[in-house]
Motif scaffolding. Sequence first.
Motif, PDB file in Angstrom:
ATOM      1  N   ALA A  60     -26.619  38.343  99.044  1.00  0.00           N
ATOM      2  CA  ALA A  60     -25.691  38.552 100.159  1.00  0.00           C
ATOM      3  C   ALA A  60     -25.409  37.258 100.908  1.00  0.00           C
ATOM      4  O   ALA A  60     -24.281  37.035 101.362  1.00  0.00           O
ATOM      5  CB  ALA A  60     -26.257  39.599 101.106  1.00  0.00           C
ATOM      6  N   MET A  61     -26.399  36.395 101.047  1.00  0.00           N
ATOM      7  CA  MET A  61     -26.190  35.142 101.774  1.00  0.00           C
ATOM      8  C   MET A  61     -25.212  34.232 101.026  1.00  0.00           C
ATOM      9  O   MET A  61     -24.347  33.605 101.642  1.00  0.00           O
ATOM     10  CB  MET A  61     -27.517  34.418 101.986  1.00  0.00           C
ATOM     11  N   LYS A  62     -25.333  34.160  99.715  1.00  0.00           N
ATOM     12  CA  LYS A  62     -24.412  33.349  98.921  1.00  0.00           C
ATOM     13  C   LYS A  62     -23.000  33.937  98.941  1.00  0.00           C
ATOM     14  O   LYS A  62     -22.020  33.209  99.023  1.00  0.00           O
ATOM     15  CB  LYS A  62     -24.912  33.240  97.484  1.00  0.00           C
ATOM     16  N   ARG A  63     -22.921  35.264  98.882  1.00  0.00           N
ATOM     17  CA  ARG A  63     -21.614  35.917  98.943  1.00  0.00           C
ATOM     18  C   ARG A  63     -20.942  35.662 100.282  1.00  0.00           C
ATOM     19  O   ARG A  63     -19.741  35.415 100.347  1.00  0.00           O
ATOM     20  CB  ARG A  63     -21.773  37.422  98.735  1.00  0.00           C
ATOM     21  N   MET A  64     -21.722  35.742 101.348  1.00  0.00           N
ATOM     22  CA  MET A  64     -21.182  35.513 102.680  1.00  0.00           C
ATOM     23  C   MET A  64     -20.662  34.080 102.811  1.00  0.00           C
ATOM     24  O   MET A  64     -19.602  33.845 103.387  1.00  0.00           O
ATOM     25  CB  MET A  64     -22.244  35.788 103.736  1.00  0.00           C
ATOM     26  N   HIS A  65     -21.385  33.135 102.260  1.00  0.00           N
ATOM     27  CA  HIS A  65     -20.972  31.732 102.328  1.00  0.00           C
ATOM     28  C   HIS A  65     -19.658  31.520 101.577  1.00  0.00           C
ATOM     29  O   HIS A  65     -18.745  30.856 102.081  1.00  0.00           O
ATOM     30  CB  HIS A  65     -22.071  30.839 101.762  1.00  0.00           C
ATOM     31  N   ALA A  66     -19.557  32.103 100.394  1.00  0.00           N
ATOM     32  CA  ALA A  66     -18.326  31.965  99.613  1.00  0.00           C
ATOM     33  C   ALA A  66     -17.139  32.583 100.349  1.00  0.00           C
ATOM     34  O   ALA A  66     -16.053  32.003 100.400  1.00  0.00           O
ATOM     35  CB  ALA A  66     -18.491  32.612  98.245  1.00  0.00           C
ATOM     36  N   ALA A  67     -17.347  33.736 100.938  1.00  0.00           N
ATOM     37  CA  ALA A  67     -16.264  34.406 101.648  1.00  0.00           C
ATOM     38  C   ALA A  67     -15.848  33.622 102.897  1.00  0.00           C
ATOM     39  O   ALA A  67     -14.659  33.483 103.181  1.00  0.00           O
ATOM     40  CB  ALA A  67     -16.682  35.820 102.038  1.00  0.00           C
ATOM     41  N   ALA A  68     -16.809  33.100 103.632  1.00  0.00           N
ATOM     42  CA  ALA A  68     -16.496  32.387 104.877  1.00  0.00           C
ATOM     43  C   ALA A  68     -15.763  31.083 104.593  1.00  0.00           C
ATOM     44  O   ALA A  68     -14.793  30.745 105.292  1.00  0.00           O
ATOM     45  CB  ALA A  68     -17.772  32.114 105.658  1.00  0.00           C
ATOM     46  N   CYS A 113     -18.410  36.608 112.815  1.00  0.00           N
ATOM     47  CA  CYS A 113     -18.679  37.666 111.830  1.00  0.00           C
ATOM     48  C   CYS A 113     -19.679  37.190 110.783  1.00  0.00           C
ATOM     49  O   CYS A 113     -20.583  37.936 110.391  1.00  0.00           O
ATOM     50  CB  CYS A 113     -17.387  38.110 111.168  1.00  0.00           C
ATOM     51  N   SER A 114     -19.530  35.959 110.309  1.00  0.00           N
ATOM     52  CA  SER A 114     -20.464  35.413 109.319  1.00  0.00           C
ATOM     53  C   SER A 114     -21.870  35.328 109.888  1.00  0.00           C
ATOM     54  O   SER A 114     -22.850  35.652 109.214  1.00  0.00           O
ATOM     55  CB  SER A 114     -20.013  34.030 108.864  1.00  0.00           C
ATOM     56  N   HIS A 115     -21.979  34.903 111.134  1.00  0.00           N
ATOM     57  CA  HIS A 115     -23.293  34.807 111.772  1.00  0.00           C
ATOM     58  C   HIS A 115     -23.933  36.189 111.906  1.00  0.00           C
ATOM     59  O   HIS A 115     -25.134  36.348 111.647  1.00  0.00           O
ATOM     60  CB  HIS A 115     -23.169  34.155 113.146  1.00  0.00           C
ATOM     61  N   LEU A 116     -23.157  37.182 112.306  1.00  0.00           N
ATOM     62  CA  LEU A 116     -23.703  38.531 112.448  1.00  0.00           C
ATOM     63  C   LEU A 116     -24.146  39.100 111.106  1.00  0.00           C
ATOM     64  O   LEU A 116     -25.182  39.760 111.015  1.00  0.00           O
ATOM     65  CB  LEU A 116     -22.682  39.442 113.116  1.00  0.00           C
ATOM     66  N   LEU A 117     -23.374  38.845 110.055  1.00  0.00           N
ATOM     67  CA  LEU A 117     -23.779  39.302 108.722  1.00  0.00           C
ATOM     68  C   LEU A 117     -25.053  38.607 108.254  1.00  0.00           C
ATOM     69  O   LEU A 117     -25.943  39.241 107.674  1.00  0.00           O
ATOM     70  CB  LEU A 117     -22.658  39.063 107.715  1.00  0.00           C
ATOM     71  N   ALA A 118     -25.161  37.315 108.505  1.00  0.00           N
ATOM     72  CA  ALA A 118     -26.374  36.588 108.116  1.00  0.00           C
ATOM     73  C   ALA A 118     -27.573  37.082 108.899  1.00  0.00           C
ATOM     74  O   ALA A 118     -28.669  37.241 108.343  1.00  0.00           O
ATOM     75  CB  ALA A 118     -26.174  35.095 108.346  1.00  0.00           C
ATOM     76  N   LYS A 119     -27.400  37.335 110.176  1.00  0.00           N
ATOM     77  CA  LYS A 119     -28.502  37.840 111.006  1.00  0.00           C
ATOM     78  C   LYS A 119     -28.949  39.216 110.518  1.00  0.00           C
ATOM     79  O   LYS A 119     -30.153  39.496 110.445  1.00  0.00           O
ATOM     80  CB  LYS A 119     -28.051  37.912 112.467  1.00  0.00           C
ATOM     81  N   LEU A 120     -28.006  40.069 110.162  1.00  0.00           N
ATOM     82  CA  LEU A 120     -28.343  41.384 109.620  1.00  0.00           C
ATOM     83  C   LEU A 120     -29.116  41.255 108.317  1.00  0.00           C
ATOM     84  O   LEU A 120     -30.109  41.962 108.098  1.00  0.00           O
ATOM     85  CB  LEU A 120     -27.071  42.200 109.406  1.00  0.00           C
ATOM     86  N   GLU A 121     -28.709  40.354 107.460  1.00  0.00           N
ATOM     87  CA  GLU A 121     -29.393  40.146 106.177  1.00  0.00           C
ATOM     88  C   GLU A 121     -30.812  39.631 106.396  1.00  0.00           C
ATOM     89  O   GLU A 121     -31.755  40.064 105.741  1.00  0.00           O
ATOM     90  CB  GLU A 121     -28.592  39.180 105.312  1.00  0.00           C
ATOM     91  N   LEU A 137     -36.358  42.136 103.061  1.00  0.00           N
ATOM     92  CA  LEU A 137     -37.762  41.738 103.043  1.00  0.00           C
ATOM     93  C   LEU A 137     -38.047  40.665 102.005  1.00  0.00           C
ATOM     94  O   LEU A 137     -39.032  39.942 102.104  1.00  0.00           O
ATOM     95  CB  LEU A 137     -38.639  42.963 102.785  1.00  0.00           C
ATOM     96  N   ASN A 138     -37.210  40.545 100.995  1.00  0.00           N
ATOM     97  CA  ASN A 138     -37.419  39.579  99.915  1.00  0.00           C
ATOM     98  C   ASN A 138     -36.510  38.354 100.078  1.00  0.00           C
ATOM     99  O   ASN A 138     -36.160  37.716  99.094  1.00  0.00           O
ATOM    100  CB  ASN A 138     -37.146  40.233  98.558  1.00  0.00           C
ATOM    101  N   LEU A 139     -36.173  38.016 101.274  1.00  0.00           N
ATOM    102  CA  LEU A 139     -35.245  36.911 101.505  1.00  0.00           C
ATOM    103  C   LEU A 139     -35.836  35.576 101.069  1.00  0.00           C
ATOM    104  O   LEU A 139     -35.136  34.729 100.536  1.00  0.00           O
ATOM    105  CB  LEU A 139     -34.844  36.847 102.983  1.00  0.00           C
ATOM    106  N   GLU A 140     -37.127  35.383 101.258  1.00  0.00           N
ATOM    107  CA  GLU A 140     -37.765  34.124 100.866  1.00  0.00           C
ATOM    108  C   GLU A 140     -37.733  33.923  99.360  1.00  0.00           C
ATOM    109  O   GLU A 140     -37.712  32.795  98.875  1.00  0.00           O
ATOM    110  CB  GLU A 140     -39.197  34.078 101.384  1.00  0.00           C
ATOM    111  N   ASP A 141     -37.726  35.008  98.592  1.00  0.00           N
ATOM    112  CA  ASP A 141     -37.636  34.895  97.137  1.00  0.00           C
ATOM    113  C   ASP A 141     -36.209  34.578  96.681  1.00  0.00           C
ATOM    114  O   ASP A 141     -36.015  33.925  95.661  1.00  0.00           O
ATOM    115  CB  ASP A 141     -38.094  36.195  96.473  1.00  0.00           C
ATOM    116  N   GLU A 142     -35.217  35.036  97.429  1.00  0.00           N
ATOM    117  CA  GLU A 142     -33.821  34.867  97.046  1.00  0.00           C
ATOM    118  C   GLU A 142     -33.235  33.535  97.516  1.00  0.00           C
ATOM    119  O   GLU A 142     -32.393  32.957  96.838  1.00  0.00           O
ATOM    120  CB  GLU A 142     -32.981  36.006  97.610  1.00  0.00           C
TER     121      GLU A 142
END
Length: 107
Positions: free
Chosen positions: A35-43, A84-92, A97-102
């Motif tokens: 989701a973080m990579k997708r958000m970056h591409a979209a933004a 909007c990008s910041h809010l999506l990143a904060k939600l993610e 829970l596996n954010l450190e692995d991704e």
Amino acid sequence: MELSLIRFVIAAVLIAGGIAVMCIATFGVFRLNTAMKRMHAAAMGDSMGIGMVMLGLIVVYGLSASSLKVLAILALFWCASPVCSHLLAKLEVMTNLNLEDECEVPK
């Protein structure tokens, strides 16, 4: 006659370039796996793509009230998109829970 042709070519290049950037960003959203990579591409695609399309429209309209309206829409979009990008990143970050692995998370 020459000036209108030059304006048309500049506007067409800007609008086509903006649409191409947005299409590439859309492809990146579907291709990337987190989701973080997708958000970056979209933004990134939104900011540059919409900016180029709006600039092309300003070239088409020339200096008029319509150009000011397009600039106002562009300014509003450029202010709203990072929020909007910041809010999506904060939600993610809060829900994944596996954010450190991704993603690389600084410690």
